[in-house]
Design a protein around this motif. Sequence first.
Motif, PDB file in Angstrom:
ATOM      1  N   MET A   1     -23.161   9.360 -13.831  1.00 27.30           N
ATOM      2  CA  MET A   1     -22.333  10.553 -13.948  1.00 27.30           C
ATOM      3  C   MET A   1     -21.936  11.104 -12.582  1.00 27.30           C
ATOM      4  O   MET A   1     -21.530  12.259 -12.450  1.00 27.30           O
ATOM      5  N   GLY A   2     -22.142  10.317 -11.536  1.00 28.17           N
ATOM      6  CA  GLY A   2     -21.747  10.752 -10.209  1.00 28.17           C
ATOM      7  C   GLY A   2     -22.548  11.942  -9.721  1.00 28.17           C
ATOM      8  O   GLY A   2     -23.775  11.971  -9.815  1.00 28.17           O
ATOM      9  N   ILE A   3     -21.834  12.974  -9.250  1.00 29.53           N
ATOM     10  CA  ILE A   3     -22.499  14.150  -8.686  1.00 29.53           C
ATOM     11  C   ILE A   3     -23.335  14.897  -9.713  1.00 29.53           C
ATOM     12  O   ILE A   3     -24.230  15.683  -9.368  1.00 29.53           O
ATOM     13  N   LEU A   4     -23.050  14.653 -11.000  1.00 29.75           N
ATOM     14  CA  LEU A   4     -23.824  15.314 -12.057  1.00 29.75           C
ATOM     15  C   LEU A   4     -25.207  14.702 -12.247  1.00 29.75           C
ATOM     16  O   LEU A   4     -26.060  15.307 -12.897  1.00 29.75           O
ATOM     17  N   ASN A   5     -25.437  13.519 -11.692  1.00 28.59           N
ATOM     18  CA  ASN A   5     -26.713  12.833 -11.921  1.00 28.59           C
ATOM     19  C   ASN A   5     -27.937  13.697 -11.615  1.00 28.59           C
ATOM     20  O   ASN A   5     -28.824  13.840 -12.455  1.00 28.59           O
ATOM     21  N   PRO A   6     -28.041  14.268 -10.391  1.00 28.66           N
ATOM     22  CA  PRO A   6     -29.242  15.062 -10.100  1.00 28.66           C
ATOM     23  C   PRO A   6     -29.347  16.323 -10.945  1.00 28.66           C
ATOM     24  O   PRO A   6     -30.452  16.788 -11.236  1.00 28.66           O
ATOM     25  N   TRP A   7     -28.206  16.887 -11.340  1.00 31.09           N
ATOM     26  CA  TRP A   7     -28.224  18.090 -12.173  1.00 31.09           C
ATOM     27  C   TRP A   7     -28.737  17.764 -13.570  1.00 31.09           C
ATOM     28  O   TRP A   7     -29.627  18.429 -14.101  1.00 31.09           O
ATOM     29  N   LEU A   8     -28.188  16.706 -14.152  1.00 33.35           N
ATOM     30  CA  LEU A   8     -28.561  16.323 -15.509  1.00 33.35           C
ATOM     31  C   LEU A   8     -29.967  15.749 -15.583  1.00 33.35           C
ATOM     32  O   LEU A   8     -30.574  15.707 -16.652  1.00 33.35           O
ATOM     33  N   ARG A   9     -30.484  15.327 -14.449  1.00 35.93           N
ATOM     34  CA  ARG A   9     -31.856  14.803 -14.434  1.00 35.93           C
ATOM     35  C   ARG A   9     -32.848  15.864 -14.894  1.00 35.93           C
ATOM     36  O   ARG A   9     -33.904  15.553 -15.457  1.00 35.93           O
ATOM     37  N   ASN A  10     -32.516  17.129 -14.666  1.00 32.09           N
ATOM     38  CA  ASN A  10     -33.389  18.210 -15.142  1.00 32.09           C
ATOM     39  C   ASN A  10     -33.552  18.159 -16.658  1.00 32.09           C
ATOM     40  O   ASN A  10     -34.633  18.438 -17.186  1.00 32.09           O
TER      41      ASN A  10
END
Length: 213
Positions: free
Chosen positions: A113-122
Amino acid sequence: MATYEQLFENNRKWVAEKVATDKDFLAKLASDQEPDYLYIGCSDSRVPANEIMGLEPGEVFVHRNIANLVANIDLNVMSVINYAVANLHVKHIIVCGHYNCGGVKAAMTPKDMGILNPWLRNIRDVYRLHEDELDGIKDEHEKYNRLVELNVVEQCRNVIKTAVVQKSYAENGYPVVHGWVFDLKTGLLKDLNIDFEAVLKQIQKIYNLTGSH
């Protein structure tokens, strides 16, 4: 769908309607805010914070992001919580998710998901914490909705872990943290009935930031 130009006409109509029913509306709007509520919700355009609670401008302090996350390294949400508690002295903090949340579904989609990866990891971490329960739900729709609820619960825990909330509650008896879910199909709010004091006591075994033992 309104055009860009219509937004300003809508604004003028909104002012006229408000003043027609309350001649002091603009004076109240321009005065200092004293909300009792901090609302942390999803950025989804279908979930307007004030409207679903029937509150007027000035009655609720609002922070929204994708999937209503409270990440401890997100200076935005941490600043909002700190300001709401330390400066506005809110009495309640509400974390509100909603069923059929696109952010939750995206988090469980096995692709980059690109830049969303670390956010969605939560959210993926929430799944990991409750893996046994969620894997026991065979219906995918129900599984996602349950993950929405569990995500709200975990974000409430993250709010309670903050020093400003713990210290204010120890000194003043507020704020109390609540977890809600909004149902887009019915328009109704569901209270997850989080036992704030029990959760606070539980997490302070590790996350006690009040300076007391």
